[in-house]
Every structure is written in structure tokens, then in C-alpha cells.
Design an enzyme around this catalytic site. Sequence first.
Site, PDB file in Angstrom:
ATOM      1  N   GLU A  64       1.264  -1.416  -0.126  1.00 16.89           N
ATOM      2  CA  GLU A  64       0.064  -0.118   0.517  1.00 16.89           C
ATOM      3  C   GLU A  64       0.900   1.509   0.180  1.00 16.89           C
ATOM      4  O   GLU A  64       2.304   1.137   0.218  1.00 16.89           O
ATOM      5  CB  GLU A  64      -0.999  -0.120   1.212  1.00 16.89           C
TER       6      GLU A  64
ATOM      7  N   CYS B 134      -4.808  -2.419   3.359  1.00 13.34           N
ATOM      8  CA  CYS B 134      -4.186  -2.744   4.855  1.00 13.34           C
ATOM      9  C   CYS B 134      -5.814  -3.055   5.209  1.00 13.34           C
ATOM     10  O   CYS B 134      -5.843  -4.328   5.520  1.00 13.34           O
ATOM     11  CB  CYS B 134      -4.048  -1.184   4.323  1.00 13.34           C
TER      12      CYS B 134
ATOM     13  N   ASN C  21       0.203  -0.528   5.325  1.00 16.41           N
ATOM     14  CA  ASN C  21       1.221   0.116   5.962  1.00 16.41           C
ATOM     15  C   ASN C  21       0.310   0.232   7.172  1.00 16.41           C
ATOM     16  O   ASN C  21      -0.351   1.051   8.161  1.00 16.41           O
ATOM     17  CB  ASN C  21       1.315   1.780   5.903  1.00 16.41           C
TER      18      ASN C  21
HETATM   19  N1  ING Z   1      -3.565   0.635   8.944  1.00 15.13           N
HETATM   20  C1  ING Z   1      -3.581   0.162   9.258  1.00 15.13           C
HETATM   21  C2  ING Z   1      -4.733  -1.369   9.374  1.00 15.13           C
HETATM   22  O1  ING Z   1      -5.741  -1.838   9.555  1.00 15.13           O
HETATM   23  C3  ING Z   1      -5.694   0.424  12.406  1.00 15.13           C
HETATM   24  C4  ING Z   1      -4.539   1.041  10.495  1.00 15.13           C
HETATM   25  C5  ING Z   1      -4.204  -0.941  12.127  1.00 15.13           C
HETATM   26  C6  ING Z   1      -5.939   0.129  12.343  1.00 15.13           C
HETATM   27  C7  ING Z   1      -5.266  -2.211  13.578  1.00 15.13           C
HETATM   28  C8  ING Z   1      -6.643  -0.785  13.049  1.00 15.13           C
HETATM   29  C9  ING Z   1      -5.779  -1.711  13.820  1.00 15.13           C
HETATM   30  O2  ING Z   1      -3.472  -2.334   8.920  1.00 15.13           O
HETATM   31  C10 ING Z   1      -3.923   0.939   7.643  1.00 15.13           C
HETATM   32  N2  ING Z   1      -2.823   2.126   6.722  1.00 15.13           N
HETATM   33  O3  ING Z   1      -4.889   0.709   7.583  1.00 15.13           O
END
Ligand code: ING
Length: 312
Positions: free
Chosen positions: A47, A172, A197
Site C-alpha cells: 500500500e 490494509c 502500512n
Molecule cells: N493501517 C492500519 C491497518 O488497518 C489499523 C490501521 C491498525 C487500524 C490496527 C486498526 C488496528 O492495518 C492502515 N493503513 O489501514
Amino acid sequence: MARVITVGAAQLGPVEKSESRTSVVTRMVRLMETAKRKRCDLLVFPELALTTFFPRWYMTDQAEIDQWFEAEMPNCDTEPLFDMARQSNMAFHLGYAELCTESDQTHHYNSAILVNKHGEIAAKYRKIHLPGHDEFDPNREFQHLEKRYFEVGNLGFPVWRFLGGIFGMCICNDRRWPETYRVMGLQGVEMVILGYNTPTTNSQSNEAPHVRAFHNLLSMQAGAYQNSTWVVGVAKAGNEDGHELMGGSAIIAPSGELVAQCLTLDDELAIADCDLDATIFGKQTIFDFGRHRRIEHYGIITQQNGVTLPPN
Ligand code: ING
């Protein structure tokens, strides 16, 4: 007859704010050269592969924001990737920030494309599940402003006939939602490709990093198993301007088993021979949706969003 595709998960190490697109693309071409030597048919980049994970920064000036977006694809910075595809007879997946104009309106999406072995864009997906927030949040250790900089994707979760199989994409946070895989599973998907990411730590809790790594694989392995599809998840990893992104790029079989994984937080290639016919058994037995899935008996979904609690 087996339909084996040699897939390379092309994990990228950190891309800091100061690194140019030219420098990043040079790193990506180097990974493509290695993948070619190892006879990869498909290479999967992460991503937002071309830039740092800029949603961690609060910006108000649109010109400053737009610097992280690609107004054209391919463009002079990314053309070497398309050239390498043609020269190497290798397809690739690329995640990037897309700036586009549709019916005289400017739009910003977190997008991904599949490029075929002729260097032509064969498919595009725009990220639907945008995590985080849209205004500066002083309570967070760091920001996650995807809702500020991107619009919700408007292309749905389609699948495409590609490389002799049925391919789908997500990005992601999409990988954490079971609907993502099921919508594609109901279209017969045989390989779901995604980049991510993901910050190593949670900006809102003291969640241990090993839990985040667990959730990463749990989400992708469950999606693979419950829809009898390959899943390839590729990270941009490492420390970007003091902010850690997790690695763990993985190639997962339709059984849900982990077939290959990156071990570092740098530019790294994990490769596996993926037989698309390995999806058939699950689709014709335990996850034969036509024979076993009974959505008409699940009860009525009273609302699409939020939670409907039972009466007290
Ligand atoms: N990053 C993270 C993901 O979903 C996240 C954001 C991490 C949300 C952990 C909830 C828990 O892997 C992106 N860019 O979506």
C-alpha cells in the site's frame, strides 16, 4: 492440471518523507530484478508504496497534501516499473495515492492496480475501509488521518480474470473486515492481493506489538480459509521518521496455512509457488456456498452500520 503462479511478496522497508519517488522506484526495480531471476510471474508491492505513510502527518495546505499523490499512472517516476514488467514478462501489484478528476471533480483515493505482463493496467481498486480520523486528535500518540486525505473507494470489491485465475484486491484495513473476503469469495476469487502500512503500536492503547502481528495474520489467514482463496499481504515496514511500521508480509494458502513470510523490516522478497487449483477443494466442499450457506436463515440484518442490541 495445476495452475501454478510464482508469486513474490515484495516488502518495502521504510520510505521517509525526504526520500524521492526516483529513489523508491530504484529500490522497487531492484526487487523486480531479483524476482525475475527467481522466475516470479507476479510481484506484489505494498500500500502507498511510493511515499512515506503520510496520513501520520497533520496537513492543512492542499498543495502539501497533493504532493503525496500520483496524478497519472504510469508517470515519469513509475514508468520504470512498467518497463520492467514488459522486459521481465512479470505482472505486478502497486499501491499508491491516486489523484484523479471525474466529471470535473477532483478526487483523492488510496488505490491499488494490477499491471499485466505487457505493462498494461488490468485492474484498479480504491480502499473502502478507511481507518483513523479526519481532524487532528491530540489524544493520539500519532495521527492516522486517512479519513482526512482519502475518499471512500467507489469501485466496490470486484474480481478480475488475470494470469489464468480469478484475482481480487483490497488494501490494509480492508483485510480486517470479513466482508472484504466474502464479497470476493462469492465471486469465486482465487487470490486476494493486498498491501498494508500498519503502525507497530496502537496510537490509542498500549497494545503489545505481538498482538498486532497476531491480528495481521489472523485476519488474512481467516479470510483465506473461509473463502478458500490465496491471500498475499505485503507491508511497507520499518522506521519512517521515527514511526515504526510492522512487517510480516505473508503468502497464505487457501487452507489458511502460512506458506512464506518476510523476516525483516527491510526491502525483502518472499516467494511461493501458488497453485490456484488448490482453491478448488475448499470451494467444492466445506465452503461450497451454494450447498451449505443459508443466508435466508440468518435472521434479518436490521441495519447495515453500527450494532443492533437485543431488547433489555
Ligand atoms: N493501517 C492500519 C491497518 O488497518 C489499523 C490501521 C491498525 C487500524 C490496527 C486498526 C488496528 O492495518 C492502515 N493503513 O489501514
